[in-house]
Design an enzyme around this catalytic site. Sequence first.
Site, PDB file in Angstrom:
ATOM      1  CG  ASN A   7     -12.756  38.774 -19.840  1.00 22.67           C
ATOM      2  OD1 ASN A   7     -12.988  38.196 -18.791  1.00 22.67           O
ATOM      3  ND2 ASN A   7     -13.466  38.581 -20.937  1.00 22.67           N
ATOM      4  CG  ASP A  63     -13.237  36.112 -24.492  1.00 26.67           C
ATOM      5  OD1 ASP A  63     -14.125  36.705 -23.863  1.00 26.67           O
ATOM      6  OD2 ASP A  63     -12.215  36.674 -24.933  1.00 26.67           O
ATOM      7  CG  HIS A  90     -12.265  44.303 -26.348  1.00 27.25           C
ATOM      8  ND1 HIS A  90     -13.548  44.248 -26.827  1.00 27.25           N
ATOM      9  CD2 HIS A  90     -12.206  43.401 -25.340  1.00 27.25           C
ATOM     10  CE1 HIS A  90     -14.236  43.346 -26.148  1.00 27.25           C
ATOM     11  NE2 HIS A  90     -13.448  42.814 -25.231  1.00 27.25           N
ATOM     12  CD  GLU A 146     -20.013  42.217 -24.428  1.00 32.20           C
ATOM     13  OE1 GLU A 146     -19.419  41.119 -24.350  1.00 32.20           O
ATOM     14  OE2 GLU A 146     -19.583  43.179 -25.077  1.00 32.20           O
TER      15      GLU A 146
HETATM   16  O1  G3H Z   1     -12.519  39.149 -23.975  1.00 33.65           O
HETATM   17  C1  G3H Z   1     -11.324  39.441 -23.783  1.00 33.65           C
HETATM   18  C2  G3H Z   1     -10.953  40.668 -23.121  1.00 33.65           C
HETATM   19  O2  G3H Z   1     -11.989  41.514 -22.961  1.00 33.65           O
HETATM   20  C3  G3H Z   1      -9.579  41.167 -23.327  1.00 33.65           C
HETATM   21  O3  G3H Z   1      -9.443  42.553 -23.357  1.00 33.65           O
HETATM   22  O4  G3H Z   1      -7.417  42.641 -24.749  1.00 33.65           O
HETATM   23  O5  G3H Z   1      -8.148  44.635 -23.454  1.00 33.65           O
HETATM   24  O6  G3H Z   1      -7.245  42.657 -22.279  1.00 33.65           O
HETATM   25  P1  G3H Z   1      -7.969  43.167 -23.458  1.00 33.65           P
HETATM   26 ZN    ZN Z   2     -13.735  40.970 -24.294  1.00 28.02          ZN
END
Ligand code: G3H
Ligand code: ZN
Length: 289
Positions: free
Chosen positions: A235, A83, A185, A135
């Site tokens: 995610n 990730d 995020h 991305e």
């Molecule tokens: O790459 C990880 C995610 O985009 C997690 O996002 O912390 O808002 O669930 P989040």
């Molecule tokens: Zn992310």
Amino acid sequence: MLVHIEDIISKAQAGDYAIGAFNTQNLEITLGIIRGAVAQHSPIIIQISETTIKYASLKAITHVVTTLAKNESTNVPIALHLDHGSNFLSVTECISAGFSSIHIDGSKLPFDENVNLTKQSVEYAHDRNTWAQGEVGTILGKEGLVKKEKNLIKPDEYMTDPEQAADFVQRTNVDTLAVSIGNMHGIFAGQEHLDLKRLKAIREKVKLPLVLHGASGVDAKEVAEAIKLGVKIINIDTDLRWAFTNSLRQTLQANPTETDPRQILSPSIDAIQELVEKHVKIFGSAGKS
Ligand code: G3H
Ligand code: ZN
């Protein structure tokens, strides 16, 4: 069972559901994620960030995930993914460790540099039977939200531009594409709304599986709409961290003299399992394995 991400996503592409990509940081979170997937018969992705690699070491965390995936879930497919890889070295190391998918995140770079870094990573990954996620656009976090609220940045300045997304895909040959459509995020319930019109415009130009980062805190109904518009990977990280640590705090407060880490950590594993079960039902992947 541990599978290549393609096995999971190609089926999701043909169906009307998305796959949860859940971040792990340790043994206990991994156990909770896998137990949630097994309980709901749901394929999942388990993803690891560079900070987790720094915390636990690549070898150790990879072994934890792959061993549990093989032993705890004999019928449920699980894929391993990097990730937010920030550089080419991370990509090469994770591919050598056996990841079937990597995310190369050049979104903070100028567009042409993002294209070059992503293209280099995709070529390397494809030569080694690995998928690559790119991305385009900037996914905001806490600081970005403040700027957004003060009107210091406008959606067109940070969200994914459909034309640019199509150009990026064509030039890099990525397998999946992370987009910025209002997702952020962290958990900002009520302040995080998806621009579904923009997602539709991206979908018209990009037929690849789209990835929704930052899904903690996004309303379930908006998530369901995004799945209809081509989001195939979702995610989740912050939600899991909150569930784990809230449960840990409660357990410690309720049992101040307990010294057995297994007793202290088991409720947190259960909290992760419960949350994963909730998410995979929303994503529509429950019962798909
Ligand atoms: O790459 C990880 C995610 O985009 C997690 O996002 O912390 O808002 O669930 P989040
Ligand atoms: Zn992310």
